[in-house]
Scaffold this motif. Structure first.
Motif, PDB file in Angstrom:
ATOM      1  N   VAL A  62       0.833  -1.204   0.000  1.00  0.00           N
ATOM      2  CA  VAL A  62       0.000   0.000   0.000  1.00  0.00           C
ATOM      3  C   VAL A  62       0.869   1.257   0.000  1.00  0.00           C
ATOM      4  CG1 VAL A  62      -1.772   1.289   1.248  1.00  0.00           C
ATOM      5  CG2 VAL A  62      -1.915  -1.189   1.106  1.00  0.00           C
ATOM      6  N   SER A  63       2.001   1.215   0.700  1.00  0.00           N
ATOM      7  CA  SER A  63       2.886   2.379   0.682  1.00  0.00           C
ATOM      8  C   SER A  63       3.491   2.577  -0.703  1.00  0.00           C
ATOM      9  CB  SER A  63       3.984   2.243   1.734  1.00  0.00           C
ATOM     10  OG  SER A  63       4.827   1.147   1.444  1.00  0.00           O
ATOM     11  N   PHE A  64       3.786   1.476  -1.411  1.00  0.00           N
ATOM     12  CA  PHE A  64       4.248   1.583  -2.801  1.00  0.00           C
ATOM     13  C   PHE A  64       3.213   2.319  -3.641  1.00  0.00           C
ATOM     14  CE2 PHE A  64       3.966   0.029  -7.131  1.00  0.00           C
ATOM     15  CZ  PHE A  64       5.271   0.173  -7.598  1.00  0.00           C
ATOM     16  N   LEU A  96       3.486   6.144  -5.144  1.00  0.00           N
ATOM     17  CA  LEU A  96       3.345   6.340  -6.584  1.00  0.00           C
ATOM     18  C   LEU A  96       2.390   7.497  -6.858  1.00  0.00           C
ATOM     19  CD1 LEU A  96       2.918   3.546  -9.246  1.00  0.00           C
ATOM     20  CD2 LEU A  96       1.559   5.627  -9.365  1.00  0.00           C
ATOM     21  N   LEU A  97       1.275   7.521  -6.122  1.00  0.00           N
ATOM     22  CA  LEU A  97       0.323   8.619  -6.263  1.00  0.00           C
ATOM     23  C   LEU A  97       0.948   9.953  -5.856  1.00  0.00           C
ATOM     24  CD1 LEU A  97      -3.021   7.155  -4.853  1.00  0.00           C
ATOM     25  CD2 LEU A  97      -2.586   7.877  -7.203  1.00  0.00           C
ATOM     26  N   ALA A  98       1.567   9.967  -4.670  1.00  0.00           N
ATOM     27  CA  ALA A  98       2.089  11.223  -4.120  1.00  0.00           C
ATOM     28  C   ALA A  98       3.153  11.828  -5.020  1.00  0.00           C
ATOM     29  CB  ALA A  98       2.646  10.983  -2.719  1.00  0.00           C
ATOM     30  N   TYR A  99       4.112  11.009  -5.426  1.00  0.00           N
ATOM     31  CA  TYR A  99       5.213  11.529  -6.237  1.00  0.00           C
ATOM     32  C   TYR A  99       4.788  11.735  -7.685  1.00  0.00           C
ATOM     33  CZ  TYR A  99       8.779  11.145  -2.628  1.00  0.00           C
ATOM     34  OH  TYR A  99       9.527  11.336  -1.488  1.00  0.00           O
ATOM     35  N   GLY A 100       3.875  10.904  -8.175  1.00  0.00           N
ATOM     36  CA  GLY A 100       3.414  11.082  -9.541  1.00  0.00           C
ATOM     37  C   GLY A 100       2.649  12.376  -9.716  1.00  0.00           C
ATOM     38  N   ILE A 101       1.650  12.601  -8.863  1.00  0.00           N
ATOM     39  CA  ILE A 101       0.848  13.815  -8.988  1.00  0.00           C
ATOM     40  C   ILE A 101       1.637  15.045  -8.542  1.00  0.00           C
ATOM     41  CG2 ILE A 101      -0.249  13.784  -6.702  1.00  0.00           C
ATOM     42  CD1 ILE A 101      -2.025  14.501 -10.044  1.00  0.00           C
ATOM     43  N   GLY A 102       2.485  14.886  -7.504  1.00  0.00           N
ATOM     44  CA  GLY A 102       3.276  16.013  -7.029  1.00  0.00           C
ATOM     45  C   GLY A 102       4.291  16.483  -8.047  1.00  0.00           C
ATOM     46  N   LEU A 145      -8.181   4.896   5.994  1.00  0.00           N
ATOM     47  CA  LEU A 145      -7.349   4.796   4.791  1.00  0.00           C
ATOM     48  C   LEU A 145      -8.152   4.255   3.608  1.00  0.00           C
ATOM     49  CD1 LEU A 145      -4.014   3.455   6.305  1.00  0.00           C
ATOM     50  CD2 LEU A 145      -4.240   5.476   4.846  1.00  0.00           C
ATOM     51  N   ALA A 146      -8.930   3.200   3.845  1.00  0.00           N
ATOM     52  CA  ALA A 146      -9.676   2.579   2.749  1.00  0.00           C
ATOM     53  C   ALA A 146     -10.669   3.558   2.129  1.00  0.00           C
ATOM     54  CB  ALA A 146     -10.399   1.330   3.258  1.00  0.00           C
ATOM     55  N   TRP A 147     -11.458   4.202   2.971  1.00  0.00           N
ATOM     56  CA  TRP A 147     -12.452   5.139   2.445  1.00  0.00           C
ATOM     57  C   TRP A 147     -11.783   6.319   1.747  1.00  0.00           C
ATOM     58  CZ3 TRP A 147     -17.080   4.004   1.296  1.00  0.00           C
ATOM     59  CH2 TRP A 147     -17.844   3.130   2.070  1.00  0.00           C
ATOM     60  N   SER A 148     -10.705   6.827   2.300  1.00  0.00           N
ATOM     61  CA  SER A 148     -10.028   7.989   1.709  1.00  0.00           C
ATOM     62  C   SER A 148      -9.487   7.668   0.326  1.00  0.00           C
ATOM     63  CB  SER A 148      -8.898   8.447   2.626  1.00  0.00           C
ATOM     64  OG  SER A 148      -9.393   8.836   3.890  1.00  0.00           O
ATOM     65  N   MET A 149      -8.868   6.489   0.181  1.00  0.00           N
ATOM     66  CA  MET A 149      -8.322   6.099  -1.117  1.00  0.00           C
ATOM     67  C   MET A 149      -9.435   5.927  -2.158  1.00  0.00           C
ATOM     68  SD  MET A 149      -5.041   5.772  -1.547  1.00  0.00           S
ATOM     69  CE  MET A 149      -3.454   5.476  -0.749  1.00  0.00           C
ATOM     70  N   LEU A 150     -10.539   5.306  -1.764  1.00  0.00           N
ATOM     71  CA  LEU A 150     -11.626   5.072  -2.713  1.00  0.00           C
ATOM     72  C   LEU A 150     -12.291   6.386  -3.139  1.00  0.00           C
ATOM     73  CD1 LEU A 150     -13.190   1.868  -1.104  1.00  0.00           C
ATOM     74  CD2 LEU A 150     -11.707   2.008  -3.115  1.00  0.00           C
ATOM     75  N   LEU A 210      -6.898   0.296  -6.004  1.00  0.00           N
ATOM     76  CA  LEU A 210      -6.132  -0.879  -5.588  1.00  0.00           C
ATOM     77  C   LEU A 210      -5.592  -0.706  -4.169  1.00  0.00           C
ATOM     78  CD1 LEU A 210      -4.993  -3.622  -6.330  1.00  0.00           C
ATOM     79  CD2 LEU A 210      -3.045  -2.462  -7.390  1.00  0.00           C
ATOM     80  N   ALA A 211      -5.098   0.489  -3.842  1.00  0.00           N
ATOM     81  CA  ALA A 211      -4.575   0.744  -2.501  1.00  0.00           C
ATOM     82  C   ALA A 211      -5.683   0.686  -1.456  1.00  0.00           C
ATOM     83  CB  ALA A 211      -3.885   2.107  -2.457  1.00  0.00           C
TER      84      ALA A 211
END
Length: 447
Positions: free
Chosen positions: A241-243, A247-253, A301-306, A400-401
């Motif tokens: 999940v951290s992977f 990926l999201l944080a660095y990709g969008i950032g 975490l689950a709800w926030s990601m979705l 997926l996360a």
């Protein structure tokens, strides 16, 4: 102590965003003639360095104390950031980014270990998250400075400013940063630990009560705990999940300004979207910390990601700029804030004697996601695909996360096996998760 850790992570977040904020200027710098694919690879250099150093650094935090690791890492980080601002060639710039990565990645495990020890028991997740709002605050500072500096002076002043700020913070760290109470007690400095605990109004007795169910005293015991049968499943899920989260944080950032420029927005407005992204992070991280203390970090975490996945999908649609700012701010928590909550969750899940190692392991694996994010964004930017495909990819990763985090064992079934997530539907699983996590919201070690 909390303010010092916050300040250090502010500078950490500054560096995460400064590269993305200066990316359009790097692409436009004629002397270096960089391509989108090349800047994507350069954006991953510091992360590669971080992968090399993170796991050993997490172990060293447990072995030699987080204070020493944090001081050394900050010194290395500041020198590398200054070097980025004065690099005479792209080769030197790449080397400087590598040095930044060597100093940057050990900061988070060391800070989280300290904060979780000194924070009130019932609000550990909130204080762990609050400290890590420094990532977003640093991103806001980097973005705001870039809006002013990059169009007029290019990319160099943003890096020089970051290096100078680090040099200013370092003397305060030397003077006021305490050592880990667990480390002091484990190395026989119990009297010193009690004195420091009294100074910060911390109940040290639970830290001095060694959990006899875990191995203690050996050189590699912290690593044995993290990889033991009792914690292995959680370690694997946290790593996956951290992977995805990084990926999201660095990709969008990294790519948000360039994506928005490609979608037709001016450079100044595109950089401003980073400010909105990180302001959303700050608010979301604090709210999530309170929710996680009340309902449990896993369900939060689950709800926030979705929810973030839905927002990313909507961002691919043309809309008024005011609505776009609001959605980007809302997406900020899903893109970066959940990575913060995940690290705090990891820190509270393991025994105090293994927290640094666990965080080092998880952050080290997350580094591969941080490498993948800029590369994926660069590949899409350099292809014939529409810019909206970046948002589609990020939405899929968030889904997926959000589903994967449910696999973390919430409690132990009779006989010591992890109790599986039950329920025929996601809503039932999350409802059960909220109820179970609420029982452990004090951050106690899972049984």
């Amino acid at each position: 102590m909390l303010l010092i850790c916050l300040a250090v992570i502010v500078l950490d977040g500054y560096d995460v965003i400064v590269y993305g904020a200066t990316l359009p200027a790097l692409l436009a710098y004629p002397e270096w003639a960089l391509t989108p694919a090349t800047v994507g690879l350069i954006g991953s250099v510091s992360t590669i360095a971080g992968i090399i150093v993170t796991l050993p650094a997490g172990y060293l935090v447990d072995r030699f104390g987080p204070r020493r690791v944090l001081l050394i890492a900050t010194a290395v980080f500041s020198l590398g950031t200054l070097a980025c601002g004065v690099a005479p060639s792209v080769e030197i710039f790449i080397v400087a980014r590598f040095v930044v990565g060597l100093g940057l990645k050990p900061i988070v495990p060391a800070c989280i270990v300290l904060v979780l020890e000194y924070a009130p028991v019932a609000r550990k997740v909130f204080f762990g998250n609050a400290t890590q709002t420094g990532w977003s605050i640093g991103g806001i500072i980097a973005s705001a400075c870039a809006v002013v500096l990059v169009p007029a002076f290019g990319f160099r002043p943003s890096y020089i400013l970051g290096g100078v700020l680090l040099v200013v913070v370092f003397p305060f760290m030397l003077r006021y940063l305490p050592e880990s109470l667990t480390y002091l007690a484990r190395t026989g400095r119990v009297a010193e630990a009690r004195a420091v605990a009294a100074q910060y109004s911390v109940d040290i007795e639970p830290l001095l009560a060694v959990d006899r169910t875990e191995p203690t005293g050996g050189r590699w015991d912290s690593l044995k705990i993290v990889l033991s049968r009792r914690y292995l499943r959680a370690t694997i899920v946290f790593s996956v999940v951290s992977f995805l989260g990084f990926l999201l944080a660095y990709g969008i950032g990294t790519w948000l300004p360039a994506i928005m420029v490609k979608m037709g927005y001016p450079l100044g407005a595109s950089i401003s979207f980073l400010v909105a992204l990180n302001m959303g992070n700050v608010v979301g991280i604090l709210v999530a910390g309170r929710l996680a203390d009340r309902y449990g970090p896993r369900a939060t975490l689950a709800w926030s990601m979705l929810i973030a996945a839905v927002i990313f999908a909507v961002l691919s649609i043309a809309m008024p700029q005011v609505a776009l700012y609001a959605l980007i701010a809302a997406a900020g928590f899903g893109a970066q804030g959940t990575s913060v909550l995940l690290l705090t969750y990891t820190g509270t899940y393991y025994p105090t004697s293994a927290r640094g190692t666990a965080l080092g392991f998880v952050v080290g694996i997350a580094g591969f996601g941080a490498i993948a994010g800029p590369i994926v964004g660069g590949l899409v930017a350099g292809s014939t695909l529409a810019p909206a495909w970046n948002f589609y990819i990020f939405a899929a990763v968030a889904v997926l996360a959000g589903l994967s985090i449910l696999l973390v064992p919430n409690h132990r079934a009779p006989g010591g096996e992890p109790a599986p997530v039950t329920g025929p539907a996601l809503a039932e699983a999350l409802a059960a998760d909220i109820q179970g996590d609420a029982e452990q919201r004090d951050g106690s070690t899972p049984r």
